[in-house]
Design an enzyme around this catalytic site. Structure first.
Site, mmCIF file in Angstrom:
data_model
loop_
_atom_site.group_PDB
_atom_site.id
_atom_site.type_symbol
_atom_site.label_atom_id
_atom_site.label_comp_id
_atom_site.label_asym_id
_atom_site.label_seq_id
_atom_site.Cartn_x
_atom_site.Cartn_y
_atom_site.Cartn_z
ATOM 1 N N GLY A 11 0.842 -1.204 0.000
ATOM 2 C CA GLY A 11 0.000 0.000 0.000
ATOM 3 C C GLY A 11 0.873 1.249 0.000
ATOM 4 O O GLY A 11 1.851 1.311 0.746
ATOM 5 N N ARG A 25 19.234 11.067 -4.462
ATOM 6 C CA ARG A 25 20.190 12.189 -4.327
ATOM 7 C C ARG A 25 21.381 11.809 -3.443
ATOM 8 O O ARG A 25 22.520 12.149 -3.739
ATOM 9 C CB ARG A 25 19.464 13.418 -3.795
ATOM 10 N N ARG A 72 1.162 -5.409 -5.078
ATOM 11 C CA ARG A 72 1.363 -6.548 -4.169
ATOM 12 C C ARG A 72 1.603 -7.740 -5.097
ATOM 13 O O ARG A 72 0.770 -8.033 -5.955
ATOM 14 C CB ARG A 72 0.128 -6.761 -3.300
ATOM 15 N N ASP A 103 5.327 -4.482 6.102
ATOM 16 C CA ASP A 103 5.936 -5.755 6.504
ATOM 17 C C ASP A 103 6.008 -6.786 5.381
ATOM 18 O O ASP A 103 6.985 -7.536 5.276
ATOM 19 C CB ASP A 103 5.276 -6.323 7.767
ATOM 20 N N ASP A 127 -0.164 2.692 8.319
ATOM 21 C CA ASP A 127 -0.648 1.920 9.472
ATOM 22 C C ASP A 127 0.205 2.094 10.733
ATOM 23 O O ASP A 127 -0.256 1.810 11.835
ATOM 24 C CB ASP A 127 -0.711 0.426 9.126
ATOM 25 N N ASP A 129 2.606 0.255 11.786
ATOM 26 C CA ASP A 129 2.550 -1.046 12.456
ATOM 27 C C ASP A 129 3.841 -1.849 12.323
ATOM 28 O O ASP A 129 3.807 -3.079 12.388
ATOM 29 C CB ASP A 129 1.370 -1.870 11.890
ATOM 30 N N ARG A 162 -26.135 14.529 16.455
ATOM 31 C CA ARG A 162 -26.018 13.098 16.140
ATOM 32 C C ARG A 162 -24.759 12.494 16.739
ATOM 33 O O ARG A 162 -23.803 13.202 17.068
ATOM 34 C CB ARG A 162 -25.903 12.913 14.626
ATOM 35 N N ARG A 171 -5.297 -1.613 8.934
ATOM 36 C CA ARG A 171 -5.210 -3.081 8.871
ATOM 37 C C ARG A 171 -5.450 -3.661 10.262
ATOM 38 O O ARG A 171 -6.500 -3.405 10.834
ATOM 39 C CB ARG A 171 -3.858 -3.513 8.302
ATOM 40 N N GLY A 185 -10.299 14.578 19.717
ATOM 41 C CA GLY A 185 -11.232 14.722 20.840
ATOM 42 C C GLY A 185 -12.422 13.776 20.787
ATOM 43 O O GLY A 185 -13.545 14.144 21.163
HETATM 44 O O1 F6P Z 1 -1.478 -1.078 4.653
HETATM 45 C C1 F6P Z 1 -2.094 0.078 4.187
HETATM 46 C C2 F6P Z 1 -3.554 -0.156 3.987
HETATM 47 O O2 F6P Z 1 -4.134 1.045 3.495
HETATM 48 C C3 F6P Z 1 -4.321 -0.668 5.201
HETATM 49 O O3 F6P Z 1 -4.622 0.378 6.104
HETATM 50 C C4 F6P Z 1 -5.522 -1.286 4.543
HETATM 51 O O4 F6P Z 1 -6.084 -2.283 5.363
HETATM 52 C C5 F6P Z 1 -4.943 -1.883 3.290
HETATM 53 O O5 F6P Z 1 -3.753 -1.155 3.010
HETATM 54 C C6 F6P Z 1 -5.836 -1.827 2.073
HETATM 55 O O6 F6P Z 1 -5.202 -2.529 1.058
HETATM 56 P P1 F6P Z 1 -5.612 -2.480 -0.471
HETATM 57 O O7 F6P Z 1 -5.004 -1.223 -1.060
HETATM 58 O O8 F6P Z 1 -4.985 -3.700 -1.036
HETATM 59 O O9 F6P Z 1 -7.094 -2.446 -0.528
#
Ligand code: F6P
Length: 319
Positions: A11, A25, A72, A103, A127, A129, A162, A171, A185
């Site tokens: 992503g 550079r 990917r 990752d 993310d 992560d 509302r 993810r 907030g």
């Molecule tokens: O890892 C980045 C991310 O945007 C996640 O937040 C999300 O779950 C995923 O990629 C979406 O993946 P795709 O672009 O394959 O729909």
């Protein structure tokens, strides 16, 4: 080392272009040639690459997305795919590779390194992560995008009195929701790393309503489940009008913030330095504002954790 490659994978995230610019550079500064590989590992397998000059990375520091495109790639998960990639790298005379991504992309870099080809990973994902770094490229920009959305939704939430459930990306990680919820907030923040209690969330909304509050904002990370479904349950339990907004892909685009451009520039430069020092299978990161590097295995085998202090504070401020 005379020739290196750079690719973006998985992503995309705002600031990837600033990282590509820094790699190119810094490498040229040290007399290296740099090849940009299109479409991540897919381009590595098909040999879709071109030489990048100083001018190739001009005018991109402020742009979201990635000029190298991304993908990917399932084929790269196979031994055959990795061998094809190695053959292409050898054909072009490339001796080291910098991989910008999350990752999954790091796993690819670790596998190539295992086959004897030196790779360095730069963490780029909204993310946040990746173990081994406090921040990843793109997180800060995405965070600002979410906060901007929360501020706008709050306006209409107040006008209509509302409750709004706002679903963020991330993810399996809750960082984006947690930080945005605190900075925006929100009344409740629901993330995968912490069990939530529906009665508590409902009780907080009802108590707020009874003391004259005009709106409630609930942030939910996608890793917990559907914000739309949650909003239905909340409306049923509170008997208050409730709507949901799924922020989706707007979180992945846009101009990178100054913080992401800085991070990307520092990461890109460090990655080139590591290759020049003869290092392989490393990832760059930032810890307590210091640029660090770790064995890439840290990112792959470690478990991502939220900042407990930030979570505690979010709880204390949303009573
Ligand atoms: O890892 C980045 C991310 O945007 C996640 O937040 C999300 O779950 C995923 O990629 C979406 O993946 P795709 O672009 O394959 O729909």
């Amino acid at each position: 080392m005379k020739k290196i490659g750079v690719l973006t994978s998985g992503g995309d995230s705002p600031g990837m272009n600033a990282a590509i610019r820094a790699v190119v550079r810094k490498a040229i500064y040290h007399g290296l040639e740099v090849y940009g590989i299109n479409y991540g590992y897919t381009g590595l397998i098909t040999g879709d690459m071109r030489k990048l000059e100083l001018g190739s990375v001009g005018d991109i520091i402020h742009r979201g997305g990635t000029i190298l495109y991304t993908a990917r790639c399932d084929e790269f998960k196979t031994e055959e795919g990795r061998q094809k990639a190695l053959d292409e790298l050898n054909r072009y005379g490339i001796e080291g590779l910098i991989v910008i991504g999350g990752d999954g992309s790091f796993r690819g870099a670790a596998n190539l390194t295992k086959k004897g080809f030196p790779c360095i990973g730069i963490p780029g994902t909204i993310d946040n992560d990746i173990p081994g770094t406090d921040f990843t490229i793109g997180f800060n920009t995405a965070l600002n995008t979410v906060i901007d959305a929360i501020d706008k939704i709050r306006d209409t939430a107040t006008s209509h009195e509302r409750t709004y459930v706002i679903e963020t990306m991330g993810r399996n990680a809750g960082d984006l929701a947690l930080w945005a919820g605190l900075a925006g907030g929100a009344e409740s923040i629901i993330i995968p790393e912490v069990d939530y209690n529906m009665d508590e969330i409902v009780g907080r909304i009802i108590r707020g309503h009874e003391r004259g509050k005009k709106h409630s904002i609930i942030i939910v990370a996608e890793g917990v489940g559907s914000g739309i479904e949650l909003s239905k349950k909340i409306q049923e339990a509170t008997k208050l009008e409730t709507r949901a907004t799924v922020l989706g892909y707007i979180q992945r685009g846009g101009k990178p913030t100054a913080i992401d451009r800085m991070l990307a520039s520092r990461f890109g430069a460090k990655a080139v330095e590591l290759l020049l020092e003869g290092k392989a299978g490393r990832m760059v990161g930032i810890e307590r504002n210091q640029i660090v590097d770790h064995d890439i295995i840290v990112a792959l085998s470690g478990v991502h954790k939220i900042d407990e202090d930030v979570y505690k504070l979010s709880q204390e401020l949303s009573i």
